[in-house]
Design an enzyme around this catalytic site. Sequence first.
Site, mmCIF file in Angstrom:
data_model
loop_
_atom_site.group_PDB
_atom_site.id
_atom_site.type_symbol
_atom_site.label_atom_id
_atom_site.label_comp_id
_atom_site.label_asym_id
_atom_site.label_seq_id
_atom_site.Cartn_x
_atom_site.Cartn_y
_atom_site.Cartn_z
ATOM 1 C CG HIS A 32 -2.017 1.161 1.483
ATOM 2 N ND1 HIS A 32 -2.650 1.750 0.296
ATOM 3 C CD2 HIS A 32 -2.008 1.908 2.493
ATOM 4 C CE1 HIS A 32 -3.253 2.798 0.907
ATOM 5 N NE2 HIS A 32 -3.076 2.780 2.192
ATOM 6 C CD GLU A 41 -33.171 -10.273 2.144
ATOM 7 O OE1 GLU A 41 -33.263 -9.642 0.983
ATOM 8 O OE2 GLU A 41 -33.949 -10.401 2.902
#
Length: 346
Positions: free
Chosen positions: A109, A232
């Site tokens: 990174h 969900e």
Amino acid sequence: MAANIYYEKDVDRSVIADKKVAILGYGSQGHAHALNLKESGIDVRVGLREGSGSVAKAQAAGLVVASIAEAAAEADIVMMLMPDTEMASIYDEHVAPNLADGDAVFFAHGFNIRFDLIQPADGIDVCMVAPKGPGHLVRRTYTEGGGVPCLIAVEQNASGRAKDIALAYADAIGGARAGVIETTFTEETETDLFGEQAVLCGGTTRLVQAGFETLIEAGYQPEVAYFECLHELKLIVDLMYEEGIAGMRYSVSDTAEWGDLVSGPRIVNADTKAEMKQILSEIQDGTFAANWVEESRSGRARFRELEEAGFDHPIEKIGKELRAMMPWISEGKGSVADASGGQGLD
């Protein structure tokens, strides 16, 4: 402009065949890099601080373990895989004094290079190899014969072969099997921080919490609100991951797609996008990095306060109860809190 993408056929692995590699840190990415490199025939050792709980784990995996300074002194390539806020002090104290001209320092990174927290000497190659997936996936896909796509970047090309070395490293951890995309330290750092803050972590978690709160405040059962606003979400994200947004819309009901098309822009609207642009500006001008480094150096009081508030949110209590009813979710997996950190020294 189309990205440069490289595969196994484009890589000369021989450029690192005789090089010694030090992996500093044995967290999520560290263990994956070290083991994949070893199994690719690379001479690798793991650098850990004295008393690290990961020494036994690395040794049990058949890896050579040394102190950070010893590992850096032995190696031609030093991969820095520890928390962003700890990296500069470790580099200055243990790594920089043990590097010689012609060595390379690698990052997964670009934070410390982009914001000038680490400033390697002129004779050192400075490269990035950043897998676009967590360490356990980097490791698992490699053992299965595949790989996770990687980003590579070169900030300093002292040897004249820095890009070739970065490509060979990415190939040795499995990245070239999936594709290696060329970028820059600046692009990777700024887009990575923006994605985490505005979409993947910050944006998503607050959207889920706000949706849950809205339903609870309207009198709906918390169990039902949890399923609709959090549980969900995986279904939708998996569909987008596999087929894109258009594929997800094709897979859901017409009613769900219509609601997506007409209501989505009301939630993420012009004001939201303006705030996203402000977040990006604060990343680009260094404000976020400076604030985060100062927060960490001063003891992380606000960090802990905000983190604790998240732990105490009602969605966490109801979620824990509901997940206990669904043991298949965590079957065969350990707790996230018990697993290795993202780029920890341990």
